[in-house]
Design a protein around this motif. Sequence first.
Motif, PDB file in Angstrom:
ATOM      1  N   LEU A   1       0.854  -1.185   0.000  1.00 44.35           N
ATOM      2  CA  LEU A   1       0.000   0.000   0.000  1.00 44.35           C
ATOM      3  C   LEU A   1       0.893   1.239   0.000  1.00 44.35           C
ATOM      4  CD1 LEU A   1      -2.368  -1.045   2.936  1.00 44.35           C
ATOM      5  CD2 LEU A   1      -2.909  -1.188   0.516  1.00 44.35           C
TER       6      LEU A   1
ATOM      7  N   PHE B   1       0.817   5.611   0.345  1.00 45.56           N
ATOM      8  CA  PHE B   1      -0.012   6.733   0.760  1.00 45.56           C
ATOM      9  C   PHE B   1       0.648   8.081   0.447  1.00 45.56           C
ATOM     10  CE2 PHE B   1      -1.500   3.224   3.317  1.00 45.56           C
ATOM     11  CZ  PHE B   1      -2.879   3.364   3.228  1.00 45.56           C
TER      12      PHE B   1
ATOM     13  N   ALA C   1       5.000   0.395   7.425  1.00 44.09           N
ATOM     14  CA  ALA C   1       4.208  -0.350   8.410  1.00 44.09           C
ATOM     15  C   ALA C   1       4.033  -1.767   7.891  1.00 44.09           C
ATOM     16  CB  ALA C   1       2.856   0.311   8.629  1.00 44.09           C
TER      17      ALA C   1
ATOM     18  N   ASP D   1       1.764  -4.988   8.426  1.00 41.79           N
ATOM     19  CA  ASP D   1       0.460  -5.338   9.003  1.00 41.79           C
ATOM     20  C   ASP D   1      -0.057  -4.255   9.951  1.00 41.79           C
ATOM     21  OD1 ASP D   1       0.128  -7.605   7.510  1.00 41.79           O
ATOM     22  OD2 ASP D   1       1.044  -8.923   8.994  1.00 41.79           O
ATOM     23  N   GLN D   2       0.028  -3.017   9.489  1.00 39.77           N
ATOM     24  CA  GLN D   2      -0.540  -1.855  10.176  1.00 39.77           C
ATOM     25  C   GLN D   2       0.166  -1.491  11.480  1.00 39.77           C
ATOM     26  OE1 GLN D   2      -4.825  -2.319  10.356  1.00 39.77           O
ATOM     27  NE2 GLN D   2      -4.981  -2.389   8.127  1.00 39.77           N
ATOM     28  N   GLU D   3       1.425  -1.967  11.630  1.00 35.83           N
ATOM     29  CA  GLU D   3       2.246  -1.562  12.778  1.00 35.83           C
ATOM     30  C   GLU D   3       3.477  -0.842  12.235  1.00 35.83           C
ATOM     31  OE1 GLU D   3       1.692  -2.344  16.033  1.00 35.83           O
ATOM     32  OE2 GLU D   3       0.159  -3.911  15.884  1.00 35.83           O
ATOM     33  N   HIS D   4       3.842   0.291  12.833  1.00 35.15           N
ATOM     34  CA  HIS D   4       5.047   0.998  12.410  1.00 35.15           C
ATOM     35  C   HIS D   4       6.239   0.040  12.401  1.00 35.15           C
ATOM     36  CE1 HIS D   4       3.513   5.081  12.277  1.00 35.15           C
ATOM     37  NE2 HIS D   4       2.863   4.863  13.399  1.00 35.15           N
TER      38      HIS D   4
ATOM     39  N   GLU E   1       0.000  -7.271   4.664  1.00 35.49           N
ATOM     40  CA  GLU E   1       0.227  -6.047   3.891  1.00 35.49           C
ATOM     41  C   GLU E   1       1.399  -5.256   4.450  1.00 35.49           C
ATOM     42  OE1 GLU E   1      -3.776  -4.541   4.489  1.00 35.49           O
ATOM     43  OE2 GLU E   1      -3.017  -2.920   5.758  1.00 35.49           O
TER      44      GLU E   1
ATOM     45  N   ALA F   1       2.909  -1.272   4.116  1.00 33.26           N
ATOM     46  CA  ALA F   1       2.563   0.065   3.631  1.00 33.26           C
ATOM     47  C   ALA F   1       3.781   0.975   3.676  1.00 33.26           C
ATOM     48  CB  ALA F   1       1.444   0.656   4.479  1.00 33.26           C
TER      49      ALA F   1
ATOM     50  N   PHE G   1       4.830   5.202   3.363  1.00 32.54           N
ATOM     51  CA  PHE G   1       4.266   6.555   3.390  1.00 32.54           C
ATOM     52  C   PHE G   1       5.290   7.555   3.905  1.00 32.54           C
ATOM     53  CE2 PHE G   1       2.593   3.816   6.838  1.00 32.54           C
ATOM     54  CZ  PHE G   1       3.156   4.394   7.963  1.00 32.54           C
TER      55      PHE G   1
ATOM     56  N   VAL H   1       4.085  11.329   9.028  1.00 28.22           N
ATOM     57  CA  VAL H   1       2.666  11.688   9.154  1.00 28.22           C
ATOM     58  C   VAL H   1       2.490  13.164   9.517  1.00 28.22           C
ATOM     59  CG1 VAL H   1       2.082   9.316   9.773  1.00 28.22           C
ATOM     60  CG2 VAL H   1       2.500  10.997  11.595  1.00 28.22           C
TER      61      VAL H   1
ATOM     62  N   GLU I   1      -5.978  12.765   4.262  1.00 29.98           N
ATOM     63  CA  GLU I   1      -6.225  11.352   4.006  1.00 29.98           C
ATOM     64  C   GLU I   1      -5.584  10.528   5.115  1.00 29.98           C
ATOM     65  OE1 GLU I   1      -4.088  10.653   0.142  1.00 29.98           O
ATOM     66  OE2 GLU I   1      -3.113   9.079   1.302  1.00 29.98           O
TER      67      GLU I   1
ATOM     68  N   TYR J   1      -4.703   6.156   6.631  1.00 31.98           N
ATOM     69  CA  TYR J   1      -4.538   4.732   6.360  1.00 31.98           C
ATOM     70  C   TYR J   1      -5.604   4.018   7.189  1.00 31.98           C
ATOM     71  CZ  TYR J   1      -1.818   0.259   6.266  1.00 31.98           C
ATOM     72  OH  TYR J   1      -1.379  -1.035   6.123  1.00 31.98           O
TER      73      TYR J   1
ATOM     74  N   MET K   1      -5.104   1.063  10.053  1.00 27.96           N
ATOM     75  CA  MET K   1      -3.951   1.382  10.899  1.00 27.96           C
ATOM     76  C   MET K   1      -4.253   2.585  11.792  1.00 27.96           C
ATOM     77  SD  MET K   1       0.059   2.042  10.012  1.00 27.96           S
ATOM     78  CE  MET K   1       1.174   2.644  11.301  1.00 27.96           C
TER      79      MET K   1
ATOM     80  N   ARG L   1      -6.125   1.519  14.820  1.00 24.47           N
ATOM     81  CA  ARG L   1      -5.242   0.761  15.725  1.00 24.47           C
ATOM     82  C   ARG L   1      -4.318   1.698  16.490  1.00 24.47           C
ATOM     83  NH1 ARG L   1      -3.975  -4.839  13.249  1.00 24.47           N
ATOM     84  NH2 ARG L   1      -2.083  -4.755  14.463  1.00 24.47           N
ATOM     85  N   GLU L   2      -3.735   2.663  15.784  1.00 21.17           N
ATOM     86  CA  GLU L   2      -2.820   3.599  16.438  1.00 21.17           C
ATOM     87  C   GLU L   2      -3.547   4.444  17.484  1.00 21.17           C
ATOM     88  OE1 GLU L   2       0.519   4.225  16.471  1.00 21.17           O
ATOM     89  OE2 GLU L   2       0.683   2.342  15.375  1.00 21.17           O
TER      90      GLU L   2
ATOM     91  N   LYS M   1      -4.146   2.397  20.493  1.00 20.95           N
ATOM     92  CA  LYS M   1      -2.907   2.203  21.243  1.00 20.95           C
ATOM     93  C   LYS M   1      -2.567   3.447  22.064  1.00 20.95           C
ATOM     94  CE  LYS M   1      -0.338  -0.030  17.925  1.00 20.95           C
ATOM     95  NZ  LYS M   1       0.955  -0.187  17.283  1.00 20.95           N
TER      96      LYS M   1
ATOM     97  N   LYS N   1       0.338  13.281  16.609  1.00 22.78           N
ATOM     98  CA  LYS N   1       0.964  14.015  15.502  1.00 22.78           C
ATOM     99  C   LYS N   1       2.164  13.297  14.904  1.00 22.78           C
ATOM    100  CE  LYS N   1       0.917  18.552  15.064  1.00 22.78           C
ATOM    101  NZ  LYS N   1      -0.256  19.217  14.511  1.00 22.78           N
TER     102      LYS N   1
ATOM    103  N   ALA O   1      -0.019   8.678  14.307  1.00 24.68           N
ATOM    104  CA  ALA O   1      -1.272   8.319  13.622  1.00 24.68           C
ATOM    105  C   ALA O   1      -1.137   8.621  12.126  1.00 24.68           C
ATOM    106  CB  ALA O   1      -2.443   9.089  14.225  1.00 24.68           C
TER     107      ALA O   1
ATOM    108  N   PHE P   1      -2.057  10.009   9.310  1.00 23.04           N
ATOM    109  CA  PHE P   1      -2.843  11.007   8.574  1.00 23.04           C
ATOM    110  C   PHE P   1      -1.864  11.847   7.770  1.00 23.04           C
ATOM    111  CE2 PHE P   1      -5.440  10.339  12.405  1.00 23.04           C
ATOM    112  CZ  PHE P   1      -6.721  10.225  11.872  1.00 23.04           C
ATOM    113  N   TRP P   2      -2.297  12.313   6.611  1.00 18.60           N
ATOM    114  CA  TRP P   2      -1.476  13.225   5.800  1.00 18.60           C
ATOM    115  C   TRP P   2      -2.328  14.367   5.299  1.00 18.60           C
ATOM    116  CZ3 TRP P   2      -1.567   7.921   5.326  1.00 18.60           C
ATOM    117  CH2 TRP P   2      -0.429   7.274   5.797  1.00 18.60           C
TER     118      TRP P   2
END
Lengths: 83, 137
Positions: free
Chosen positions: A4, A6, A56, A58-61, A73, A75, A77, A80, B43, B45, B48, B51-52, B55, B109, B112, B114-115
């Motif tokens: 993925l 982004f 990431a 499986d959706q973990e950093h 998966e 990802a 990007f 953030v 936008e 993810y 994720m 989940r973040e 957490k 910040k 998570a 986000f962009w």
Amino acid sequence: MKLLYFASLRQKIGLPEEDVDVPAYVRNVADLIDWLMTRGPGYEAAFENRKLIRAAIDQEHAKLDALLGSPKEVAFFPPVTGG
Amino acid sequence: MNRVQTEDFDINDEIAALTEGRSDIGAVVSFTGLVRDVTLTLEHYAGMTERELSKLEADANARWQLQGVTIIHRIGTLHPADNIVLVVTASKHRKDAFEAAEFLMDYLKTRAPFWKREGDEWVEAKDSDDTAAERWK
């Protein structure tokens, strides 16, 4: 493996996601980036500056030296910018 | 509780939802982030992000004595003065609620996914946000 992309990476690569068969030598995130960069100029541009790549698994950093294992998966990007 | 949504939120409704019917809350702190000057598109993810945020909530609950946490983040196109993000923390005493709210925003910040995009340009991450998050380690 499902990949993925982004934000700016998605724009440079031109795809939000794709399924790829990665070669056996690809063991960690950095290997995967090295291999992706051989796939065309869009990928080269996207991954040019590694300091600005986040991943990431499986959706973990995940850090660049993180082993991939058999993820659902992966990802990629830029850093953030929410909040 | 955390939510990602395109629609706006109402701070008073969210505080009421957190405190309604409870007599064990002595402090509520809320932080609202607003769009400044420009039109932004956000936008994220999906998957994720949730989940973040969960957490972050669990981290905050482990570090402070909290009676409740609400995190709401908007996505889509937002205009100047629109709400972007809401963090509400409730605790028995003010210190926990104040510190937890600041921790949640600092971590959100930097963690998570986000962009923000301004027109055709992606907003670049700030080193000062990493520095702000570092102090909670």
